[in-house]
Enzyme design. Structure first.
Site, mmCIF file in Angstrom:
data_model
loop_
_atom_site.group_PDB
_atom_site.id
_atom_site.type_symbol
_atom_site.label_atom_id
_atom_site.label_comp_id
_atom_site.label_asym_id
_atom_site.label_seq_id
_atom_site.Cartn_x
_atom_site.Cartn_y
_atom_site.Cartn_z
ATOM 1 N N HIS A 80 24.838 20.642 -28.658
ATOM 2 C CA HIS A 80 25.761 20.437 -27.539
ATOM 3 C C HIS A 80 27.172 20.213 -28.065
ATOM 4 O O HIS A 80 27.409 19.279 -28.824
ATOM 5 C CB HIS A 80 25.317 19.237 -26.696
ATOM 6 C CG HIS A 80 24.177 19.538 -25.776
ATOM 7 N ND1 HIS A 80 23.927 18.834 -24.635
ATOM 8 C CD2 HIS A 80 23.223 20.507 -25.834
ATOM 9 C CE1 HIS A 80 22.862 19.344 -24.007
ATOM 10 N NE2 HIS A 80 22.408 20.358 -24.729
ATOM 11 N N TYR A 208 27.155 12.470 -17.333
ATOM 12 C CA TYR A 208 27.235 11.012 -17.097
ATOM 13 C C TYR A 208 27.952 10.809 -15.758
ATOM 14 O O TYR A 208 29.056 11.319 -15.558
ATOM 15 C CB TYR A 208 28.041 10.334 -18.207
ATOM 16 C CG TYR A 208 27.309 10.230 -19.532
ATOM 17 C CD1 TYR A 208 27.310 11.286 -20.444
ATOM 18 C CD2 TYR A 208 26.619 9.083 -19.876
ATOM 19 C CE1 TYR A 208 26.643 11.187 -21.670
ATOM 20 C CE2 TYR A 208 25.957 8.970 -21.102
ATOM 21 C CZ TYR A 208 25.967 10.032 -21.970
ATOM 22 O OH TYR A 208 25.304 9.934 -23.176
ATOM 23 N N PRO A 300 21.863 2.046 -23.773
ATOM 24 C CA PRO A 300 21.726 3.458 -24.164
ATOM 25 C C PRO A 300 22.846 4.365 -23.640
ATOM 26 O O PRO A 300 22.883 5.541 -23.952
ATOM 27 C CB PRO A 300 20.377 3.864 -23.587
ATOM 28 C CG PRO A 300 20.025 2.835 -22.598
ATOM 29 C CD PRO A 300 20.737 1.595 -22.964
ATOM 30 N N LYS A 304 23.523 5.522 -28.805
ATOM 31 C CA LYS A 304 23.763 5.028 -30.156
ATOM 32 C C LYS A 304 22.552 4.394 -30.818
ATOM 33 O O LYS A 304 22.511 4.258 -32.034
ATOM 34 C CB LYS A 304 24.903 4.003 -30.130
ATOM 35 C CG LYS A 304 26.249 4.589 -29.816
ATOM 36 C CD LYS A 304 26.694 5.584 -30.878
ATOM 37 C CE LYS A 304 27.628 6.636 -30.329
ATOM 38 N NZ LYS A 304 27.438 7.940 -30.969
ATOM 39 N N TYR A 391 31.438 9.318 -29.605
ATOM 40 C CA TYR A 391 30.178 9.866 -29.088
ATOM 41 C C TYR A 391 29.462 10.684 -30.170
ATOM 42 O O TYR A 391 28.246 10.570 -30.336
ATOM 43 C CB TYR A 391 30.429 10.742 -27.855
ATOM 44 C CG TYR A 391 29.162 11.055 -27.076
ATOM 45 C CD1 TYR A 391 28.438 12.223 -27.325
ATOM 46 C CD2 TYR A 391 28.670 10.173 -26.115
ATOM 47 C CE1 TYR A 391 27.265 12.502 -26.641
ATOM 48 C CE2 TYR A 391 27.490 10.448 -25.410
ATOM 49 C CZ TYR A 391 26.797 11.616 -25.691
ATOM 50 O OH TYR A 391 25.614 11.887 -25.019
HETATM 51 P P1 FAS Z 1 11.680 0.744 -32.766
HETATM 52 O O1 FAS Z 1 11.538 -0.344 -31.729
HETATM 53 O O2 FAS Z 1 11.742 2.157 -32.341
HETATM 54 O O3 FAS Z 1 10.443 0.661 -33.786
HETATM 55 C C1 FAS Z 1 9.955 -0.596 -34.223
HETATM 56 C C2 FAS Z 1 8.495 -0.403 -34.632
HETATM 57 O O4 FAS Z 1 8.025 -1.655 -35.153
HETATM 58 C C3 FAS Z 1 7.603 -0.058 -33.440
HETATM 59 O O5 FAS Z 1 6.779 1.033 -33.753
HETATM 60 C C4 FAS Z 1 6.787 -1.328 -33.213
HETATM 61 O O6 FAS Z 1 5.479 -1.071 -32.743
HETATM 62 C C5 FAS Z 1 6.754 -1.924 -34.605
HETATM 63 N N1 FAS Z 1 6.553 -3.377 -34.630
HETATM 64 C C6 FAS Z 1 7.052 -4.303 -33.776
HETATM 65 N N2 FAS Z 1 6.627 -5.538 -34.134
HETATM 66 C C7 FAS Z 1 5.831 -5.377 -35.230
HETATM 67 C C8 FAS Z 1 5.097 -6.264 -36.053
HETATM 68 N N3 FAS Z 1 5.099 -7.586 -35.817
HETATM 69 N N4 FAS Z 1 4.394 -5.762 -37.089
HETATM 70 C C9 FAS Z 1 4.399 -4.418 -37.341
HETATM 71 N N5 FAS Z 1 5.070 -3.516 -36.596
HETATM 72 C C10 FAS Z 1 5.777 -4.008 -35.556
HETATM 73 N N6 FAS Z 1 18.362 4.745 -27.710
HETATM 74 C C11 FAS Z 1 19.136 5.817 -27.435
HETATM 75 O O7 FAS Z 1 19.964 6.193 -28.261
HETATM 76 N N7 FAS Z 1 19.001 6.474 -26.222
HETATM 77 C C12 FAS Z 1 18.062 6.092 -25.289
HETATM 78 O O8 FAS Z 1 17.938 6.684 -24.223
HETATM 79 C C13 FAS Z 1 17.231 4.986 -25.558
HETATM 80 N N8 FAS Z 1 16.272 4.584 -24.651
HETATM 81 C C14 FAS Z 1 15.486 3.488 -24.940
HETATM 82 C C15 FAS Z 1 14.494 3.033 -24.052
HETATM 83 C C16 FAS Z 1 13.700 1.906 -24.349
HETATM 84 C C17 FAS Z 1 12.647 1.429 -23.372
HETATM 85 C C18 FAS Z 1 13.912 1.209 -25.555
HETATM 86 C C19 FAS Z 1 13.101 -0.038 -25.881
HETATM 87 C C20 FAS Z 1 14.889 1.643 -26.451
HETATM 88 C C21 FAS Z 1 15.673 2.788 -26.152
HETATM 89 N N9 FAS Z 1 16.642 3.273 -27.046
HETATM 90 C C22 FAS Z 1 17.430 4.350 -26.788
HETATM 91 C C23 FAS Z 1 16.846 2.634 -28.301
HETATM 92 C C24 FAS Z 1 15.789 3.144 -29.249
HETATM 93 O O9 FAS Z 1 15.865 4.539 -29.341
HETATM 94 C C25 FAS Z 1 16.003 2.428 -30.541
HETATM 95 O O10 FAS Z 1 17.372 2.376 -30.880
HETATM 96 C C26 FAS Z 1 15.218 3.021 -31.677
HETATM 97 O O11 FAS Z 1 13.870 3.093 -31.286
HETATM 98 C C27 FAS Z 1 15.421 2.105 -32.881
HETATM 99 O O12 FAS Z 1 14.470 2.411 -33.806
HETATM 100 P P2 FAS Z 1 13.779 1.255 -34.675
HETATM 101 O O13 FAS Z 1 14.833 0.348 -35.181
HETATM 102 O O14 FAS Z 1 12.876 1.950 -35.609
HETATM 103 O O15 FAS Z 1 12.951 0.356 -33.643
HETATM 104 C C1 PHB Z 2 18.269 10.694 -23.196
HETATM 105 O O1 PHB Z 2 18.228 11.930 -23.163
HETATM 106 O O2 PHB Z 2 17.246 9.980 -23.162
HETATM 107 C C2 PHB Z 2 19.619 10.005 -23.298
HETATM 108 C C3 PHB Z 2 20.748 10.765 -23.559
HETATM 109 C C4 PHB Z 2 21.986 10.135 -23.651
HETATM 110 C C5 PHB Z 2 22.073 8.767 -23.465
HETATM 111 C C6 PHB Z 2 20.925 8.001 -23.206
HETATM 112 C C7 PHB Z 2 19.691 8.636 -23.123
HETATM 113 O O3 PHB Z 2 23.283 8.144 -23.540
#
Ligand code: FAS
Ligand code: PHB
Length: 396
Positions: A80, A208, A300, A304, A391
């Site tokens: 994009h 957005y 989100p 980032k 961005y």
């Molecule tokens: P993660 O949370 O992905 O991974 C952590 C891992 O550790 C998990 O697999 C978990 O099971 C494990 N864990 C936890 N406790 C543990 C323990 N005690 N022992 C062993 N393992 C354990 N970011 C965006 O950029 N755009 C989005 O749209 C977006 N949407 C999101 C929606 C939701 C519901 C959430 C919660 C986050 C969202 N995020 C989004 C942010 C997300 O993408 C995170 O930034 C990304 O997963 C970060 O990756 P990790 O740091 O690896 O953490």
């Molecule tokens: C998504 O595609 O899940 C998405 C994209 C951009 C954002 C947040 C989520 O800022």
């Protein structure tokens, strides 16, 4: 894991968490010949079922390319060169490529996780899934340990370092004495109701949306799979949002062209995510180092979260590689180096969130300020460049 005799096993780096941070770090260390074991509390399938981020900064893509884990990304990811801002009747394109020379790639976090898991398994590296009662200990000594239970047996990993990549609710940050840490937090008074559907995206680029009824985001995972979000109250429950109600509310917030082009269909995933900004400082406690959501959370809105996890582990892997080559200065600098980029992304994510969401507490004055900011953004190349360079991702 332990040997059959219950003796602890030894590794150089024990990584807690098999999300993007843990898997990316594991791959970066593996490529440098540093042994690491990942301990994950969930199953492989559970981790892959979580629907999260969708946009990759160029820096994240370049890291995956360096690791040789970008083949499917290049085949299926959508490059994009711009994003759209929509407000009422109007729309403004932010020309990411024209303003910064860089772009973003739309490729789901689920797919990044799958590619990294496959690469890890192909390289013969160890990941322990469904580890129970994971705990970390002795990280203020030279012999930190990770302990867990599995299949009814207690397991013990002795290591040189523990990488806390276990997300916001993980055990690592919570094992650090509160007196040793400073946290910063802002919880937003709304959430995102997200829907995934096998329908043609409403637009070729992300939209957005600022609307008086609330924020909306039109994104996608492929030319046939769409990802939509609408701002909702934290009191909302997913059960109260049948598909028809979601599509009707989304359509109310779209500009005329998007209203016409919206293709609706059955949701294949629907969830509500709360929004918060959070940072824990510092990110190193002796031999325990935090990375990704374990150390920080962003709303989100700025896409980032996943990308910050990638830059954290870029810095952390460089520091650990330098340590094993006899230089520990980079390890001492890891936290400050990572936090410098983290806080700039926290600012940008907060700015995008405050610009585009309905903020009832800010009243009519707050809404006028938002509209003035959007008008300024539409009329100023300098303002658009500032948004674009954040961005696409600031330099590592
Ligand atoms: P993660 O949370 O992905 O991974 C952590 C891992 O550790 C998990 O697999 C978990 O099971 C494990 N864990 C936890 N406790 C543990 C323990 N005690 N022992 C062993 N393992 C354990 N970011 C965006 O950029 N755009 C989005 O749209 C977006 N949407 C999101 C929606 C939701 C519901 C959430 C919660 C986050 C969202 N995020 C989004 C942010 C997300 O993408 C995170 O930034 C990304 O997963 C970060 O990756 P990790 O740091 O690896 O953490
Ligand atoms: C998504 O595609 O899940 C998405 C994209 C951009 C954002 C947040 C989520 O800022």
């Amino acid at each position: 894991m332990s040997t059959a005799l219950g003796k602890p096993v030894r590794t150089q780096v024990a990584i807690v968490g098999s999300g993007p941070a843990g898997l990316l770090l594991g791959q970066l260390l593996h490529k440098a010949g540093i042994d690491a074991i990942i301990v994950e509390q969930r199953s492989r399938e559970y981790v892959l079922e979580r629907i999260r981020a969708g946009v990759l900064e160029q820096g994240t893509v370049e890291t995956l390319e360096r690791l040789g884990v970008a083949k499917r990304l290049h085949a299926e990811g959508l490059v994009h060169d711009g994003v759209q801002l929509s407000f009422g009747e109007g729309r403004q394109r932010i020309d990411l490529k024209g303003l910064t020379g860089r772009n973003v790639v739309v490729y789901g976090q689920t797919e990044v996780t799958r590619d990294l898991m496959d690469a890890r398994e192909a390289g013969g590296a160890t990941t322990v899934y469904e580890a129970e009662d994971v705990s970390v200990a002795d990280f203020d000594s030279n012999q930190p340990r990770v302990r867990y239970h599995k299949d009814g047996a207690a397991h013990d990993i002795q290591c040189d370092f523990i990488a806390g990549c276990d997300g916001f609710h993980g055990v690592c940050r919570q094992s650090i004495p509160a007196s040793s840490m400073q946290t910063y937090e802002r919880v937003y008074p709304f959430g995102w109701l997200g829907v995934l559907s096998d329908t043609k995206p409403v637009s070729e680029e992300l939209i957005y949306v600022w609307h008086e009824r609330g924020f909306a985001l039109c994104s996608m995972r492929s030319p046939t799979r769409s990802r939509y979000y609408i701002q909702c109250s934290l009191a909302e429950r997913v059960e109260e949002w049948p598909d028809q109600r979601f599509w009707e509310e989304l359509r109310r917030r779209l500009d005329p062209q998007a209203k016409r082009d919206l293709v609706t269909g059955p949701s294949i995933e629907k969830s509500i995510a709360p929004l918060r900004s959070f940072v824990a400082e510092p990110m190193r406690f002796g031999r325990l180092l935090l990375a990704g959501d374990a150390a920080h959370i962003v709303p989100p809105t700025g896409a980032k979260g996943l990308n910050l996890a990638a830059s954290d582990v870029h810095y952390l892997s460089e520091a650990l590689i330098a340590y094993y080559r006899g230089a520990s200065e980079e390890l001492n600098a890891y936290s400050s180096r990572a936090l410098s980029r983290i806080w700039k992304a926290e600012r940008f994510s907060w700015w995008m969130t405050m610009l585009l969401h309905r903020l009832p507490d800010d009243g009519p004055f707050g809404q006028k300020i938002q509209q003035a900011e959007i008008a300024y953004l539409c009329g100023s190349r300098a303002a658009q460049t500032a948004m674009a360079e954040n961005y696409v991702g600031l330099p590592y």
